[in-house]
Design a protein around this motif. Structure first.
Motif, PDB file in Angstrom:
ATOM      1  N   ALA B  95      -9.216  -1.713   1.129  1.00 17.59           N
ATOM      2  CA  ALA B  95      -9.284  -0.309   0.682  1.00 17.59           C
ATOM      3  C   ALA B  95      -8.077   0.460   1.214  1.00 17.59           C
ATOM      4  CB  ALA B  95     -10.578   0.328   1.167  1.00 17.59           C
ATOM      5  N   ARG B  96      -7.724   0.226   2.471  1.00 15.80           N
ATOM      6  CA  ARG B  96      -6.612   0.955   3.086  1.00 15.80           C
ATOM      7  C   ARG B  96      -5.292   0.609   2.370  1.00 15.80           C
ATOM      8  NH1 ARG B  96      -6.964  -1.141   7.741  1.00 15.80           N
ATOM      9  NH2 ARG B  96      -9.010  -0.209   8.130  1.00 15.80           N
ATOM     10  N   LEU B  97      -5.087  -0.694   2.116  1.00 13.74           N
ATOM     11  CA  LEU B  97      -3.854  -1.112   1.432  1.00 13.74           C
ATOM     12  C   LEU B  97      -3.743  -0.439   0.069  1.00 13.74           C
ATOM     13  CD1 LEU B  97      -3.715  -4.962   2.149  1.00 13.74           C
ATOM     14  CD2 LEU B  97      -2.334  -3.149   3.179  1.00 13.74           C
ATOM     15  N   ASP B 316      -3.298  -5.086  -8.455  1.00 18.58           N
ATOM     16  CA  ASP B 316      -3.773  -6.174  -7.596  1.00 18.58           C
ATOM     17  C   ASP B 316      -2.620  -7.009  -7.052  1.00 18.58           C
ATOM     18  OD1 ASP B 316      -6.483  -5.559  -7.727  1.00 18.58           O
ATOM     19  OD2 ASP B 316      -6.727  -6.643  -9.616  1.00 18.58           O
ATOM     20  N   GLN B 317      -1.560  -7.165  -7.850  1.00 19.39           N
ATOM     21  CA  GLN B 317      -0.402  -7.928  -7.369  1.00 19.39           C
ATOM     22  C   GLN B 317       0.212  -7.253  -6.150  1.00 19.39           C
ATOM     23  OE1 GLN B 317       2.464  -9.837 -10.230  1.00 19.39           O
ATOM     24  NE2 GLN B 317       1.611  -8.254 -11.554  1.00 19.39           N
ATOM     25  N   MET B 318       0.364  -5.931  -6.205  1.00 20.50           N
ATOM     26  CA  MET B 318       0.985  -5.213  -5.093  1.00 20.50           C
ATOM     27  C   MET B 318       0.082  -5.251  -3.861  1.00 20.50           C
ATOM     28  SD  MET B 318       3.862  -4.537  -6.306  1.00 20.50           S
ATOM     29  CE  MET B 318       4.550  -3.533  -4.993  1.00 20.50           C
ATOM     30  N   LEU B 322       1.017  -6.966  -0.231  1.00 23.54           N
ATOM     31  CA  LEU B 322       0.866  -6.328   1.086  1.00 23.54           C
ATOM     32  C   LEU B 322      -0.056  -7.162   1.975  1.00 23.54           C
ATOM     33  CD1 LEU B 322       0.461  -2.609  -0.069  1.00 23.54           C
ATOM     34  CD2 LEU B 322       2.387  -3.570   1.207  1.00 23.54           C
ATOM     35  N   PHE B 323      -1.130  -7.664   1.384  1.00 29.33           N
ATOM     36  CA  PHE B 323      -2.104  -8.457   2.140  1.00 29.33           C
ATOM     37  C   PHE B 323      -1.444  -9.701   2.733  1.00 29.33           C
ATOM     38  CE2 PHE B 323      -6.015 -11.044   2.624  1.00 29.33           C
ATOM     39  CZ  PHE B 323      -6.850 -10.106   3.216  1.00 29.33           C
ATOM     40  N   GLN B 330      -3.311 -15.020   5.916  1.00 24.51           N
ATOM     41  CA  GLN B 330      -3.378 -16.216   6.754  1.00 24.51           C
ATOM     42  C   GLN B 330      -4.627 -16.141   7.657  1.00 24.51           C
ATOM     43  OE1 GLN B 330      -1.090 -14.274   5.900  1.00 24.51           O
ATOM     44  NE2 GLN B 330       0.844 -15.328   5.425  1.00 24.51           N
ATOM     45  N   LYS B 331      -4.845 -14.974   8.261  1.00 20.97           N
ATOM     46  CA  LYS B 331      -6.001 -14.779   9.144  1.00 20.97           C
ATOM     47  C   LYS B 331      -7.295 -14.968   8.327  1.00 20.97           C
ATOM     48  CE  LYS B 331      -7.340 -10.834  11.549  1.00 20.97           C
ATOM     49  NZ  LYS B 331      -7.102  -9.848  10.478  1.00 20.97           N
TER      50      LYS B 331
END
Lengths: 441, 441
Positions: B95-97, B316-318, B322-323, B330-331
């Protein structure tokens, strides 16, 4: 012996085993597996066995494809086509809707959903079409698509066979022609005048199984299909048992009176596939459009959609549903139309004051672009190149004609200008720039 | 006379004129236009001219299609297949991203972008594949797709003609078979054993132009393709100048050792089309996957993609970019693997304690599902119906076989259980429920 820990060795063996490089024989030991030698890298120039048919898509003039891609990327610029006033996008509302939606932990929506798209959004689109377009349809007829393009492709792939023939407006929307050419069907161009597609010429093409039209604002001429011709077209489809794809990609942008009644709303015999898009009111990168399918085709569409992309992405659909249900969309779309009208008038006035010698600009009553006809190809290309060297994007009309079009040798060259995507001062500055750029030869 | 304001009359005339219901003759007046009569509504049962070929997709047992759609909707349930532990999705980070991205007013990304997808995301995927998979590729080879499914469809549509033949694992992933059947190509099933596809049988099918495989975790058997067979398969493709589609849809879920080296990483002759997806680490509704195309095919893929959906949705790509770039992915992917492992073990232990009489459950070393073989169709259908009546979703193995498969008459029936999408207590409760449901006949 190797001075590494036992774990390292165990992991190494485990990996080698998993990869199949070693084999273990119970009660015996571990052995190197017998493997084929790796093939050597391939030589440059070696054939990859690609058939020429792969290049079907290239039947469309490569220039127009390339051109379309090049000038559409990055921040909006004068006079990019197909771009609305995204500077007016309600970023805060949109951000709020997105983060609110995600903080609700919407696990119900995160799996594989309905292949036609989120039911809530389909409901809302059906309501919208009823109110804004007088198009009555059942939500079950609505298939959410990746913009209008996926709708065009799914319709064509489902309804056409390679040996089939289609009717398409000439000049035409390059990506529709591209979709047809990918399928290898024969395209028959029919000329467009002030009343839109010349339906009288449909008789020329007895084998046509489908006609692709943009009745509310033909791309690129901007013509509106007259009611008389709408009825003729419907009559043709009914008699020939042919299909009509009605691409209403920017029907929201009508500057006099209310939007015209779509073909789909007067079609009595379920021959019309109606295509709409949110690209021109929201933003093109949203890739959210919809198809209103005749009831008898819905199941096949869902099957085709499932096998081509399963379902549309969920996140944007849910945000769009909230945007519609909370009344943002109606407000925003009025705002976008007002802005486009303002920018249309600014361009019209500035152009005819400074650049009328290039060609008189006519007032368009719908859409987001205007076309200036030119005498010949050389002039068209020179003006566009000079504009581009000043960072101003203008689309050549000549790229919109089907390959080998005989008709309309006159008026096949010109400039297509999008007027909606930059602010009035930028429009005036661009016209000023063109005035000087086009003065020098 | 009508007791309405002048404006109302003017607007009415304007609308009638715009619609083409009236015509004005300069210096003469306004007349009702001569229009064709509207056609009458069509009769029920009237043919719509749909060809049987439209039903190509139905070559796949309709049951399996239907079944797949039904059990995939709504909140996760035991034992849904293809669903990861979405209860662990980092809702707040996501949500933040999203809201941070939108508050930056990203006008540069909102138009028509690159048909292959957002360059940043393609860069990050190339890095990810290099580190996590040992797959070296150039970002220019990466095409962002609507999940793995669009990648499968685009590859098939581009590389195959209706008269072509393909090799497919049998039992197989229903949606891949569905894509092939939509194109009308001949599917040749090859049996799968503990080392994956029986490559020795490739010789049986001299005309095959393409092989579809899932080497790291075959669906539905869960088998891993051995290195010996990987090399055999590559050798075959090189010699025959055929293509290999490598579907690595859930390669992140490997419970012993690191993920295996993909075919694409050892392919020396550019015959492998590698397909990956974020559906199984993020969530399926994201519809974000990618294709690593051999360099010599990239241009054709971009053309095909442009004509079928232009570009993937931007938002969603952006967010995904960022994710990835901020290290969340990875986490999260480690966390998802640990959870799946925990849930696999819980199911294994509970099943073999309470339900071993149905069939012994084996430990799977990868993927998100496990298969229990059954003796016959009747038992399979009864167990599944009883489970479903208790709200427990189990997928029939029998739905995964190609129509008319001769081989493997034994072991063609069974239960496919997804173990990842619900928490351990829910898994135990479901096993408990099944114990009683399956006790009564």
């Amino acid at each position: 012996m190797l001075e590494v820990s036992r774990n390292t060795v165990v992991n190494a063996y485990e990996r080698l085993f998993a990869e199949g490089f070693i084999e273990t024989r119970i009660g015996d030991g571990t052995y190197v597996a017998q493997l084929h030698a790796l093939s050597k890298p391939m030589q440059p120039g070696e054939s990859f066995g690609i058939e020429p048919q792969l290049h079907l898509g290239f039947r469309l003039p490569a220039a127009s494809l390339f051109n379309q891609h090049r000038i559409h990327e990055g921040a909006p610029k004068a006079f990019r086509i197909g771009m609305p006033a995204i500077d007016l996008f309600p970023f805060d509302d949109w951000a709020r809707l997105q983060s609110r939606f995600w903080r609700r932990e919407p696990v119900d929506h995160m799996g594989y959903g309905h292949p036609a798209g989120e039911p809530q959004l389909r409901e809302l689109i059906a309501q919208y079409l009823r109110h804004a377009r007088g198009l009555k349809c059942d939500p079950s007829q609505i298939v959410i698509t990746l913009g209008a393009q996926q709708a065009i492709m799914i319709c064509s792939a489902l309804l056409l066979h390679p040996e089939d023939e289609v009717v398409i407006e000439n000049p035409c929307y390059w990506a529709a022609a591209g979709a047809f050419s990918c399928l290898g069907v024969k395209m028959n161009g029919i000329a467009v005048d002030n009343d839109g597609l010349q339906t009288s010429q449909l008789q020329r093409i007895p084998k046509a199984r489908l006609a692709y039209v943009s009745p509310s604002c033909q791309y690129p001429t901007g013509a509106t299909l007259s009611m008389a011709r709408r009825l003729e077209l419907l009559k043709w489809a009914e008699e020939k048992k042919s299909w009509i794809i009605e691409d209403d990609y920017d029907g929201e942008y009508r500057y006099s009176g209310t939007p015209l009644t779509p073909l789909a709303a007067i079609d009595q015999s379920n021959r019309v596939l109606y295509i709409g898009s949110f690209s021109k009111v929201m933003y093109p990168g949203l890739r959210l459009g919809y198809l209103v399918a005749p009831k008898q085709l819905v199941d096949q569409f869902l099957l085709m959609r499932t096998m081509s992309t399963r379902q549309p992405p969920m996140n944007d659909q849910m945000a769009m549903a909230l945007f519609l249900s909370e009344g943002h969309f109606q407000k925003h779309s009025r705002r976008m139309r007002r802005a486009a009208l303002l920018r249309r008038d600014a361009l019209l006035q500035a152009w005819n004051q400074h650049l009328s010698h290039i060609g008189e600009m006519q007032q368009v009553s719908s859409g987001l672009h205007v076309t200036i006809r030119l005498a010949n190809f050389v002039t068209e290309q020179r003006l566009i190149a000079q504009a581009l060297s000043e960072g101003i994007e203008i689309t050549p009309l000549s790229a919109s004609w089907l390959p080998g079009s005989s008709e309309a040798q006159t008026g096949r060259y010109g400039l297509v200008l999008g007027f909606a995507c930059v602010k009035v001062p930028d429009i005036l500055r661009a016209v000023e720039t063109l005035k000087y750029a086009w003065a020098q030869r």
